[in-house]
Design an enzyme around this catalytic site. Structure first.
Site, PDB file in Angstrom:
ATOM      1  N   LYS A 254       0.868  -1.143   0.499  1.00 53.20           N
ATOM      2  CA  LYS A 254       0.073  -0.241   0.151  1.00 53.20           C
ATOM      3  C   LYS A 254       1.307   0.979  -0.124  1.00 53.20           C
ATOM      4  O   LYS A 254       1.414   1.874   0.917  1.00 53.20           O
ATOM      5  CB  LYS A 254      -0.877   0.185   1.298  1.00 53.20           C
ATOM      6  CG  LYS A 254      -1.798   1.202   1.408  1.00 53.20           C
ATOM      7  CD  LYS A 254      -2.911   1.703   2.402  1.00 53.20           C
ATOM      8  CE  LYS A 254      -1.588   2.257   2.945  1.00 53.20           C
ATOM      9  NZ  LYS A 254      -1.830   3.900   2.404  1.00 53.20           N
TER      10      LYS A 254
ATOM     11  N   GLU B 272      10.104   1.555  10.174  1.00 54.86           N
ATOM     12  CA  GLU B 272      11.414   2.168   9.411  1.00 54.86           C
ATOM     13  C   GLU B 272      10.302   3.945   9.590  1.00 54.86           C
ATOM     14  O   GLU B 272      10.068   4.473   8.554  1.00 54.86           O
ATOM     15  CB  GLU B 272      11.983   2.209   7.604  1.00 54.86           C
ATOM     16  CG  GLU B 272      12.566   3.695   7.185  1.00 54.86           C
ATOM     17  CD  GLU B 272      13.326   2.592   5.763  1.00 54.86           C
ATOM     18  OE1 GLU B 272      13.960   2.890   5.495  1.00 54.86           O
ATOM     19  OE2 GLU B 272      12.702   1.778   5.783  1.00 54.86           O
TER      20      GLU B 272
ATOM     21  N   CYS C 248      14.548   9.556   4.811  1.00 52.54           N
ATOM     22  CA  CYS C 248      14.243   9.248   6.622  1.00 52.54           C
ATOM     23  C   CYS C 248      15.647   9.905   7.497  1.00 52.54           C
ATOM     24  O   CYS C 248      15.376   9.814   8.807  1.00 52.54           O
ATOM     25  CB  CYS C 248      13.574   7.955   6.623  1.00 52.54           C
ATOM     26  SG  CYS C 248      14.670   6.863   5.771  1.00 52.54           S
TER      27      CYS C 248
ATOM     28  N   GLU D 224      11.241  16.965  12.159  1.00 54.44           N
ATOM     29  CA  GLU D 224      12.013  15.948  11.023  1.00 54.44           C
ATOM     30  C   GLU D 224      10.587  17.507  10.146  1.00 54.44           C
ATOM     31  O   GLU D 224       9.356  16.992   9.888  1.00 54.44           O
ATOM     32  CB  GLU D 224      11.034  14.767  10.922  1.00 54.44           C
ATOM     33  CG  GLU D 224      11.951  14.826   9.325  1.00 54.44           C
ATOM     34  CD  GLU D 224      11.258  12.291   9.274  1.00 54.44           C
ATOM     35  OE1 GLU D 224      12.254  12.367   9.204  1.00 54.44           O
ATOM     36  OE2 GLU D 224      10.719  12.221  10.452  1.00 54.44           O
TER      37      GLU D 224
END
Length: 295
Positions: A19, A93, A127, A224
Site C-alpha cells: 500500500k 522505518e 528518513c 523532522e
C-alpha cells in the site's frame, strides 16, 4: 524502497501486499506493470491504494503475517500498538533528524559534497537525511562559505531530468509543513538563507535552504522537516558534538567527517544512531543492516 522490501520477501517465498502513501500511488502502480512484464504469477505482488483507513485495514487483517512500514513516527506507533496483541512481526522505518558532524581537520570540499547529498538528495524526502549540520567552530566560516558556493550551482527542475539536483516537493500538504517550520525557524531567531534560484511556476517547490544561528531549542533542530532544509549548529569539542548529536528523539543515522581514524571510531561508538558514515553520507551496502535507536 520497493526493491528493499519486496525483493527479499519474494526471495523467501512470500506473497506481498503493497500500500503506497496516498500522495504517491503512481510509482507503485508502475511497479505493478513491471511485475506483470516479469511474468510474476497473479497474486504474488498485490498493490492496494488508499488513505489511512486502507492501511489500517491491512495492518489489522488476520491474514497478514508481517508488517513492514516506512513513514511517520506517529503512524509507526499506531501500527506497533495495533500489532502488539498479535503474533505479527513488525519492521518500522520512521523519522530521522540525522547529525552530520564536521571536524576541523575534515577535507572541506569532500565534506560539503556529503552535506549536500545528505540533505538535498530527493528534496530532503529521506528518513536518514542529514538535516542537522554540526561544524567545529574553528572551520565554521570556511565550511559555510564553501557550502553556499556549492548550493549556488544546484539545479532545480523536472525530477525526471537526469541533470536536476532538486526536484519538486511531493504534495501540497508537505510543502505547507516545510513552509510552516521554516517560518517558525525565522520567528525563533535563526537566520535563513537560500541561493538565488528561479522556482518553476507549476508544481510544489521549495528552494534549498540553510538556517544558521540555530540552537538545540529551536524546532527546526528538533523536528523532522522532511524537506530541503538544513539547520547548522556549532561545537568546540568531540564531547559537545556527541551531546548535541544525541540530543534528539531520533537515532537512524549520522555522519562523521575527520582525517583521524581514532576520532571516527570514538564518535561512532558513542553516537546513538543505527548507521554512522565516515567521510561520506547516504551510501548503502545491501548486505549491511539498516536500523536505528529511539523513534
Amino acid at each position: 524502497m520497493l526493491a528493499w522490501k519486496i525483493a527479499p520477501a519474494l526471495a523467501y517465498g512470500n506473497t506481498v501486499v503493497l500500500k503506497p502513501a496516498e500522495t504517491t500511488p503512481l510509482t507503485a502502480l508502475a511497479f505493478a506493470e513491471i511485475c506483470q512484464q516479469a511474468d510474476l504469477p497473479p497474486g504474488v505482488v498485490n498493490i492496494v491504494t488508499g488513505a489511512g483507513e486502507t492501511g489500517r485495514a491491512l495492518v489489522e487483517h488476520p491474514g497478514i503475517d508481517k508488517v513492514a512500514f516506512t513513514g511517520s513516527t506517529e503512524v509507526g506507533k499506531q501500527i506497533a500498538r495495533a500489532c502488539a496483541p498479535t503474533r505479527k512481526k513488525v519492521t518500522l522505518e520512521l523519522g530521522g533528524k540525522a547529525a552530520n558532524i564536521v571536524f576541523e581537520d575534515a577535507p572541506v570540499d569532500q565534506a560539503v559534497e556529503g552535506i549536500v547529498n545528505g540533505i538535498f538528495f530527493n528534496q530532503g524526502h529521506v528518513c536518514c537525511a542529514g538535516s542537522r549540520l554540526l561544524v567545529q567552530e574553528s572551520v565554521y566560516d570556511e565550511v559555510l562559505a564553501s557550502l553556499r558556493r556549492r548550493l549556488a550551482t544546484l539545479r532545480l527542475g523536472d525530477p525526471l531530468d537526469k541533470n536536476t539536483d532538486v526536484g519538486a516537493i511531493n504534495s501540497a500538504a508537505q510543502l505547507a509543513k516545510i513552509r510552516e517550520l521554516s517560518e517558525v525557524g525565522e520567528a525563533e531567531g535563526a537566520q535563513r538563507w537560500s541561493p538565488p534560484c528561479e522556482l518553476p511556476v507549476k508544481g510544489f517547490w521549495f528552494p534549498p535552504t540553510v538556517f544558521t544561528g540555530v540552537s538545540q531549542a529551536h524546532r527546526i533542530a528538533r523536528e523532522e522537516i522532511f524537506g530541503p532544509v538544513l539547520s547548522v549548529l556549532t561545537f568546540r569539542t568531540p564531547a559537545e558534538a556527541l551531546e548535541k548529536a544525541n540530543n534528539t528523539p531520533y537515532g537512524l543515522s549520522a555522519g562523521v567527517w575527520t582525517e583521524k581514524g581514532s576520532l571516527i571510531l570514538h564518535m561512532a561508538s558513542r553516537l546513538r544512531a543505527g548507521v554512522v558514515w565516515a567521510n561520506t553520507f547516504n551510501k548503502f551496502d545491501p548486505t549491511s543492516p539498516f536500523g536505528g535507536y529511539k523513534e
